[in-house]
Design a protein around this motif. Structure first.
Motif, PDB file in Angstrom:
ATOM      1  N   GLY A 151      79.835  -0.397 -24.440  1.00  0.00           N
ATOM      2  CA  GLY A 151      79.170  -1.376 -25.300  1.00  0.00           C
ATOM      3  C   GLY A 151      77.910  -0.887 -25.978  1.00  0.00           C
ATOM      4  O   GLY A 151      77.254   0.056 -25.528  1.00  0.00           O
ATOM      5  N   VAL A 152      77.585  -1.560 -27.103  1.00  0.00           N
ATOM      6  CA  VAL A 152      76.387  -1.232 -27.872  1.00  0.00           C
ATOM      7  C   VAL A 152      75.532  -2.468 -28.173  1.00  0.00           C
ATOM      8  O   VAL A 152      74.342  -2.351 -28.435  1.00  0.00           O
ATOM      9  CB  VAL A 152      76.749  -0.531 -29.198  1.00  0.00           C
ATOM     10  CG1 VAL A 152      77.329   0.840 -28.926  1.00  0.00           C
ATOM     11  CG2 VAL A 152      77.729  -1.371 -30.020  1.00  0.00           C
ATOM     12  N   ARG A 153      76.152  -3.676 -28.174  1.00  0.00           N
ATOM     13  CA  ARG A 153      75.417  -4.893 -28.497  1.00  0.00           C
ATOM     14  C   ARG A 153      75.964  -6.062 -27.692  1.00  0.00           C
ATOM     15  O   ARG A 153      77.105  -6.055 -27.239  1.00  0.00           O
ATOM     16  CB  ARG A 153      75.523  -5.228 -29.987  1.00  0.00           C
ATOM     17  CG  ARG A 153      74.552  -4.462 -30.876  1.00  0.00           C
ATOM     18  CD  ARG A 153      74.721  -4.876 -32.339  1.00  0.00           C
ATOM     19  NE  ARG A 153      74.461  -6.310 -32.538  1.00  0.00           N
ATOM     20  CZ  ARG A 153      73.249  -6.830 -32.701  1.00  0.00           C
ATOM     21  NH1 ARG A 153      72.184  -6.045 -32.701  1.00  0.00           N
ATOM     22  NH2 ARG A 153      73.102  -8.136 -32.889  1.00  0.00           N
ATOM     23  N   PHE A 154      75.135  -7.119 -27.582  1.00  0.00           N
ATOM     24  CA  PHE A 154      75.514  -8.289 -26.789  1.00  0.00           C
ATOM     25  C   PHE A 154      76.683  -9.057 -27.393  1.00  0.00           C
ATOM     26  O   PHE A 154      77.399  -9.763 -26.700  1.00  0.00           O
ATOM     27  CB  PHE A 154      74.310  -9.231 -26.651  1.00  0.00           C
ATOM     28  CG  PHE A 154      74.012 -10.056 -27.879  1.00  0.00           C
ATOM     29  CD1 PHE A 154      74.442 -11.365 -27.951  1.00  0.00           C
ATOM     30  CD2 PHE A 154      73.314  -9.510 -28.958  1.00  0.00           C
ATOM     31  CE1 PHE A 154      74.176 -12.149 -29.080  1.00  0.00           C
ATOM     32  CE2 PHE A 154      73.045 -10.268 -30.076  1.00  0.00           C
ATOM     33  CZ  PHE A 154      73.468 -11.599 -30.149  1.00  0.00           C
ATOM     34  N   ASN A 155      76.898  -8.927 -28.702  1.00  0.00           N
ATOM     35  CA  ASN A 155      77.892  -9.768 -29.368  1.00  0.00           C
ATOM     36  C   ASN A 155      79.081  -8.977 -29.905  1.00  0.00           C
ATOM     37  O   ASN A 155      79.778  -9.421 -30.810  1.00  0.00           O
ATOM     38  CB  ASN A 155      77.241 -10.558 -30.511  1.00  0.00           C
ATOM     39  CG  ASN A 155      76.661  -9.649 -31.591  1.00  0.00           C
ATOM     40  OD1 ASN A 155      76.440  -8.462 -31.359  1.00  0.00           O
ATOM     41  ND2 ASN A 155      76.410 -10.219 -32.768  1.00  0.00           N
ATOM     42  N   ILE A 156      79.287  -7.783 -29.361  1.00  0.00           N
ATOM     43  CA  ILE A 156      80.410  -6.957 -29.803  1.00  0.00           C
ATOM     44  C   ILE A 156      81.267  -6.563 -28.606  1.00  0.00           C
ATOM     45  O   ILE A 156      80.740  -6.083 -27.591  1.00  0.00           O
ATOM     46  CB  ILE A 156      79.927  -5.681 -30.518  1.00  0.00           C
ATOM     47  CG1 ILE A 156      79.173  -6.059 -31.807  1.00  0.00           C
ATOM     48  CG2 ILE A 156      81.092  -4.745 -30.829  1.00  0.00           C
ATOM     49  CD1 ILE A 156      78.551  -4.874 -32.499  1.00  0.00           C
ATOM     50  N   ILE A 157      82.565  -6.791 -28.696  1.00  0.00           N
ATOM     51  CA  ILE A 157      83.497  -6.243 -27.713  1.00  0.00           C
ATOM     52  C   ILE A 157      83.740  -4.792 -28.106  1.00  0.00           C
ATOM     53  O   ILE A 157      84.200  -4.517 -29.225  1.00  0.00           O
ATOM     54  CB  ILE A 157      84.811  -7.046 -27.702  1.00  0.00           C
ATOM     55  CG1 ILE A 157      84.554  -8.435 -27.112  1.00  0.00           C
ATOM     56  CG2 ILE A 157      85.891  -6.313 -26.908  1.00  0.00           C
ATOM     57  CD1 ILE A 157      85.743  -9.369 -27.175  1.00  0.00           C
ATOM     58  N   PRO A 158      83.402  -3.842 -27.255  1.00  0.00           N
ATOM     59  CA  PRO A 158      83.433  -2.429 -27.649  1.00  0.00           C
ATOM     60  C   PRO A 158      84.845  -1.842 -27.684  1.00  0.00           C
ATOM     61  O   PRO A 158      85.818  -2.485 -27.276  1.00  0.00           O
ATOM     62  CB  PRO A 158      82.593  -1.759 -26.566  1.00  0.00           C
ATOM     63  CG  PRO A 158      82.801  -2.613 -25.369  1.00  0.00           C
ATOM     64  CD  PRO A 158      82.924  -4.025 -25.874  1.00  0.00           C
ATOM     65  N   GLU A 159      84.892  -0.625 -28.146  1.00  0.00           N
ATOM     66  CA  GLU A 159      86.175   0.055 -28.291  1.00  0.00           C
ATOM     67  C   GLU A 159      86.618   0.723 -26.990  1.00  0.00           C
ATOM     68  O   GLU A 159      87.817   0.859 -26.730  1.00  0.00           O
ATOM     69  CB  GLU A 159      86.074   1.110 -29.397  1.00  0.00           C
ATOM     70  CG  GLU A 159      87.380   1.828 -29.683  1.00  0.00           C
ATOM     71  CD  GLU A 159      87.261   2.824 -30.824  1.00  0.00           C
ATOM     72  OE1 GLU A 159      88.280   3.124 -31.453  1.00  0.00           O
ATOM     73  OE2 GLU A 159      86.134   3.298 -31.086  1.00  0.00           O
TER      74      GLU A 159
END
Length: 301
Positions: A151-159
């Protein structure tokens, strides 16, 4: 801060070397002092530790007939030595699991594949290998995930996500079964939730196996320096030690030395912020290593 006590091991062996060097004209044989780095495994992609030292000839020229080692212990009282014949410490594997999902916005998870969720399912599944597939009444075993990165941000589901951990086993057949089940389970669990996952396993140590005949032969030497009441027979531990690779080449004895202050009520385990060793315990380590070397080369009549 390594917080495990290997600085004390170096000090103990230096002390034993100093004592024995002063009396080398009275020693009936040759003594080698092995100062070994990377005891818990070299960095990924590098060589190191006992395996590399064996490869480079540490047990040759002259050939080593027997080997002794110790590990200080923060939860064993100063003045106490603990030992176990046969398997005393675990085989250790390091594993890396890479999970691939599909990135999307956290507000619409249905448009992606969540590798963090898949990681949670994999962790849960791995623990069932221990709790349901492993016959723990025969030998202990442990699977631990020690690091997760994603993850990179609170509102992104990462790759993607990465998990790193360790497997500890004390019995060869159980070890083989656990590693096989891990390799089967990880990709299938990821697939069940719409993602992909791979697992890489790296062996860090074999079982630390104390030669029974050598242990019985040298037990009086440990009792001589610590006193019979302070030499204790214990069960195996799931800690690992690549001293085991030396023991695959020559008979070896590995034991535990007390470093817990006598007035301590709740000593902190190794690899924790409050880890502490009472340095007064080092003297017994010097005496033990010295006595073992002398008695092995010139057995008491």
């Amino acid at each position: 801060m390594h917080a495990c006590g290997h600085d004390t091991h170096t000090a103990i062996l230096m002390g034993a070397a100093e004592v024995l060097a002063k009396h080398k004209d009275k020693i009936h044989g040759t003594i080698k002092f092995i100062f070994q780095p990377a005891e818990e495994g070299p960095p990924p992609g590098e060589e190191g530790g006992a395996k590399l030292m064996i490869k480079e000839g540490v047990l040759k020229s002259p050939d080593v007939d027997a080997i002794f080692g110790l590990h200080i212990n923060s939860e064993t009282p100063v003045g106490t030595i603990r030992y176990k014949p046969e398997g005393t410490m675990a085989a250790v594997e390091r594993f890396v699991i890479t999970v691939k999902g599909k990135q999307t916005h956290g507000s619409q998870p249905w448009s992606g594949t969540d590798p963090i969720l898949i990681s949670a399912k994999i962790i849960d599944g791995l623990q069932t290998i221990i709790s349901r597939d492993s016959k723990l009444i025969d030998a202990a075993a442990v699977i631990t995930v020690g690091k997760i990165t994603s993850g990179v941000r609170f509102n992104i589901i990462p790759e993607s996500a990465e998990m790193i951990g360790t497997v500890r086993t004390l019995e060869p057949k159980m070890r083989e079964k656990i590693l096989t089940r891990m390799k089967e389970m990880v990709p299938k669990l990821a697939e069940a939730y719409g993602g992909e996952a791979t697992i890489e396993l790296q062996n860090n140590t074999a079982v630390t196996f104390n030669d029974v005949a050598l242990t019985n032969q040298m037990l009086p030497s440990l009792q001589k320096v610590a006193g019979e009441d302070h030499v204790e027979l214990v069960k195996a531990t799931t800690g690992g030690e690549d001293f085991s690779y030396f023991q695959e080449e020559v008979p070896g004895l590995y034991f535990f030395l007390g470093g817990q202050p006598l007035d301590s009520k709740e000593p902190a385990p190794h690899h924790t912020p409050d880890f502490f060793i009472d340095e007064s315990g080092l003297l017994l380590g010097v005496k033990a290593m010295t006595q073992l070397a002398l008695d092995y080369l010139d057995p008491p009549k």
